[in-house]
Write a protein that holds these residues in place. Structure first.
Motif, PDB file in Angstrom:
ATOM      1  N   LEU A  66      95.863  38.569  23.519  1.00 32.44           N
ATOM      2  CA  LEU A  66      96.931  38.848  24.473  1.00 32.44           C
ATOM      3  C   LEU A  66      97.145  37.632  25.354  1.00 32.44           C
ATOM      4  N   ARG A  67      98.400  37.343  25.610  1.00 29.67           N
ATOM      5  CA  ARG A  67      98.781  36.201  26.449  1.00 29.67           C
ATOM      6  C   ARG A  67      99.762  36.718  27.501  1.00 29.67           C
ATOM      7  N   LEU A  68      99.387  36.581  28.771  1.00 25.33           N
ATOM      8  CA  LEU A  68     100.192  37.084  29.881  1.00 25.33           C
ATOM      9  C   LEU A  68     100.730  35.963  30.759  1.00 25.33           C
ATOM     10  N   THR A  69     101.983  36.072  31.093  1.00 20.65           N
ATOM     11  CA  THR A  69     102.636  35.212  32.071  1.00 20.65           C
ATOM     12  C   THR A  69     103.919  35.912  32.487  1.00 20.65           C
ATOM     13  N   THR A  70     104.430  35.568  33.649  1.00 21.27           N
ATOM     14  CA  THR A  70     105.685  36.158  34.110  1.00 21.27           C
ATOM     15  C   THR A  70     106.770  35.096  33.981  1.00 21.27           C
ATOM     16  N   SER A  71     107.532  35.175  32.920  1.00 22.22           N
ATOM     17  CA  SER A  71     108.550  34.161  32.615  1.00 22.22           C
ATOM     18  C   SER A  71     109.541  33.981  33.758  1.00 22.22           C
ATOM     19  N   GLU A  72     109.959  35.111  34.354  1.00 22.46           N
ATOM     20  CA  GLU A  72     110.954  35.044  35.426  1.00 22.46           C
ATOM     21  C   GLU A  72     110.464  34.250  36.635  1.00 22.46           C
ATOM     22  N   GLU A  73     109.136  34.225  36.824  1.00 21.24           N
ATOM     23  CA  GLU A  73     108.541  33.507  37.954  1.00 21.24           C
ATOM     24  C   GLU A  73     108.051  32.118  37.553  1.00 21.24           C
ATOM     25  N   GLY A  74     107.943  31.887  36.258  1.00 18.11           N
ATOM     26  CA  GLY A  74     107.489  30.588  35.785  1.00 18.11           C
ATOM     27  C   GLY A  74     105.989  30.391  35.843  1.00 18.11           C
ATOM     28  N   GLY A  75     105.230  31.482  35.753  1.00 16.30           N
ATOM     29  CA  GLY A  75     103.775  31.353  35.778  1.00 16.30           C
ATOM     30  C   GLY A  75     103.103  32.701  35.903  1.00 16.30           C
ATOM     31  N   ILE A  76     101.915  32.704  36.475  1.00 19.75           N
ATOM     32  CA  ILE A  76     101.097  33.906  36.564  1.00 19.75           C
ATOM     33  C   ILE A  76     101.253  34.540  37.944  1.00 19.75           C
ATOM     34  N   THR A  77     101.463  35.866  37.939  1.00 24.01           N
ATOM     35  CA  THR A  77     101.641  36.619  39.177  1.00 24.01           C
ATOM     36  C   THR A  77     100.581  37.718  39.282  1.00 24.01           C
ATOM     37  N   ALA A  78     100.579  38.413  40.408  1.00 19.78           N
ATOM     38  CA  ALA A  78      99.665  39.537  40.603  1.00 19.78           C
ATOM     39  C   ALA A  78      99.907  40.620  39.552  1.00 19.78           C
ATOM     40  N   LEU A  79     101.137  40.759  39.090  1.00 21.59           N
ATOM     41  CA  LEU A  79     101.455  41.732  38.046  1.00 21.59           C
ATOM     42  C   LEU A  79     100.661  41.443  36.767  1.00 21.59           C
ATOM     43  N   ASP A  80     100.569  40.188  36.399  1.00 24.25           N
ATOM     44  CA  ASP A  80      99.793  39.805  35.212  1.00 24.25           C
ATOM     45  C   ASP A  80      98.323  40.193  35.384  1.00 24.25           C
ATOM     46  N   VAL A  81      97.789  39.954  36.572  1.00 24.53           N
ATOM     47  CA  VAL A  81      96.380  40.270  36.840  1.00 24.53           C
ATOM     48  C   VAL A  81      96.148  41.774  36.777  1.00 24.53           C
ATOM     49  N   ARG A  82      97.026  42.566  37.403  1.00 22.86           N
ATOM     50  CA  ARG A  82      96.885  44.025  37.376  1.00 22.86           C
ATOM     51  C   ARG A  82      96.952  44.552  35.938  1.00 22.86           C
ATOM     52  N   GLU A  83      97.871  44.009  35.174  1.00 23.96           N
ATOM     53  CA  GLU A  83      98.018  44.449  33.797  1.00 23.96           C
ATOM     54  C   GLU A  83      96.785  44.072  32.962  1.00 23.96           C
ATOM     55  N   ALA A  84      96.242  42.897  33.198  1.00 24.35           N
ATOM     56  CA  ALA A  84      95.037  42.465  32.474  1.00 24.35           C
ATOM     57  C   ALA A  84      93.880  43.422  32.738  1.00 24.35           C
ATOM     58  N   HIS A  85      93.745  43.897  33.979  1.00 27.86           N
ATOM     59  CA  HIS A  85      92.711  44.891  34.294  1.00 27.86           C
ATOM     60  C   HIS A  85      92.910  46.150  33.449  1.00 27.86           C
ATOM     61  N   GLU A  86      94.144  46.600  33.347  1.00 27.33           N
ATOM     62  CA  GLU A  86      94.457  47.789  32.551  1.00 27.33           C
ATOM     63  C   GLU A  86      94.134  47.571  31.072  1.00 27.33           C
ATOM     64  N   PHE A  87      94.447  46.388  30.567  1.00 32.33           N
ATOM     65  CA  PHE A  87      94.139  46.088  29.166  1.00 32.33           C
ATOM     66  C   PHE A  87      92.639  46.111  28.928  1.00 32.33           C
ATOM     67  N   ASN A  88      91.873  45.564  29.870  1.00 32.87           N
ATOM     68  CA  ASN A  88      90.415  45.580  29.728  1.00 32.87           C
ATOM     69  C   ASN A  88      89.879  47.013  29.714  1.00 32.87           C
ATOM     70  N   GLU A  89      90.426  47.871  30.560  1.00 33.97           N
ATOM     71  CA  GLU A  89      90.008  49.272  30.573  1.00 33.97           C
ATOM     72  C   GLU A  89      90.349  49.946  29.243  1.00 33.97           C
ATOM     73  N   ALA A  90      91.519  49.673  28.717  1.00 28.94           N
ATOM     74  CA  ALA A  90      91.922  50.240  27.424  1.00 28.94           C
ATOM     75  C   ALA A  90      90.976  49.762  26.319  1.00 28.94           C
ATOM     76  N   PHE A  91      90.579  48.504  26.387  1.00 28.83           N
ATOM     77  CA  PHE A  91      89.665  47.959  25.384  1.00 28.83           C
ATOM     78  C   PHE A  91      88.338  48.717  25.403  1.00 28.83           C
ATOM     79  N   GLU A  92      87.814  48.983  26.586  1.00 30.83           N
ATOM     80  CA  GLU A  92      86.540  49.694  26.696  1.00 30.83           C
ATOM     81  C   GLU A  92      86.649  51.089  26.081  1.00 30.83           C
ATOM     82  N   LYS A  93      87.781  51.730  26.201  1.00 28.41           N
ATOM     83  CA  LYS A  93      87.985  53.076  25.647  1.00 28.41           C
ATOM     84  C   LYS A  93      88.217  53.036  24.134  1.00 28.41           C
ATOM     85  N   THR A  94      88.809  51.961  23.638  1.00 26.38           N
ATOM     86  CA  THR A  94      89.219  51.873  22.236  1.00 26.38           C
ATOM     87  C   THR A  94      88.090  51.430  21.324  1.00 26.38           C
ATOM     88  N   ARG A  95      87.262  50.557  21.765  1.00 29.17           N
ATOM     89  CA  ARG A  95      86.261  49.988  20.860  1.00 29.17           C
ATOM     90  C   ARG A  95      85.191  50.962  20.587  1.00 29.17           C
TER      91      ARG A  95
END
Length: 95
Positions: A66-95
């Motif tokens: 997975l590769r996260l960035t906010t194109s509209e902002e031209g880089g990484i935002t708090a939204l990317d970080v929050r979403e990454a946390h959610e992805f990590n939680e999903a990974f723990e449930k899926t594996r």
């Protein structure tokens, strides 16, 4: 709003497995079965729709990148970080 360099390193440092790469946050998830990786991608899709923010997804057999960035902002935002946390939680449930 873009994270400052200091905020970026601090936040990404708190996220297991995530790294900075060319203006984006990247994580490689390994699975022991192909279909578990696909199930994870389904979870990523649902989370992304809820956030209305979609990562770049690469599937390579039992590896999902997975590769996260906010194109509209031209880089990484708090939204990317929050979403990454959610992805990590999903990974723990899926594996």
């Amino acid at each position: 709003m873009l994270l400052t360099e200091g905020e970026l390193h601090e936040q990404v440092g708190k996220l297991e497995g995530w790294k900075l790469d060319s203006g984006a946050m990247v994580r490689k998830y390994q699975f022991n079965e192909f279909m578990k990786g696909i199930a994870f991608v389904d979870e990523v899709a649902a989370i992304s729709e809820a956030f209305d923010h979609h990562p770049h997804i690469t599937i390579d057999y039992k590896t999902v990148i997975l590769r996260l960035t906010t194109s509209e902002e031209g880089g990484i935002t708090a939204l990317d970080v929050r979403e990454a946390h959610e992805f990590n939680e999903a990974f723990e449930k899926t594996r």
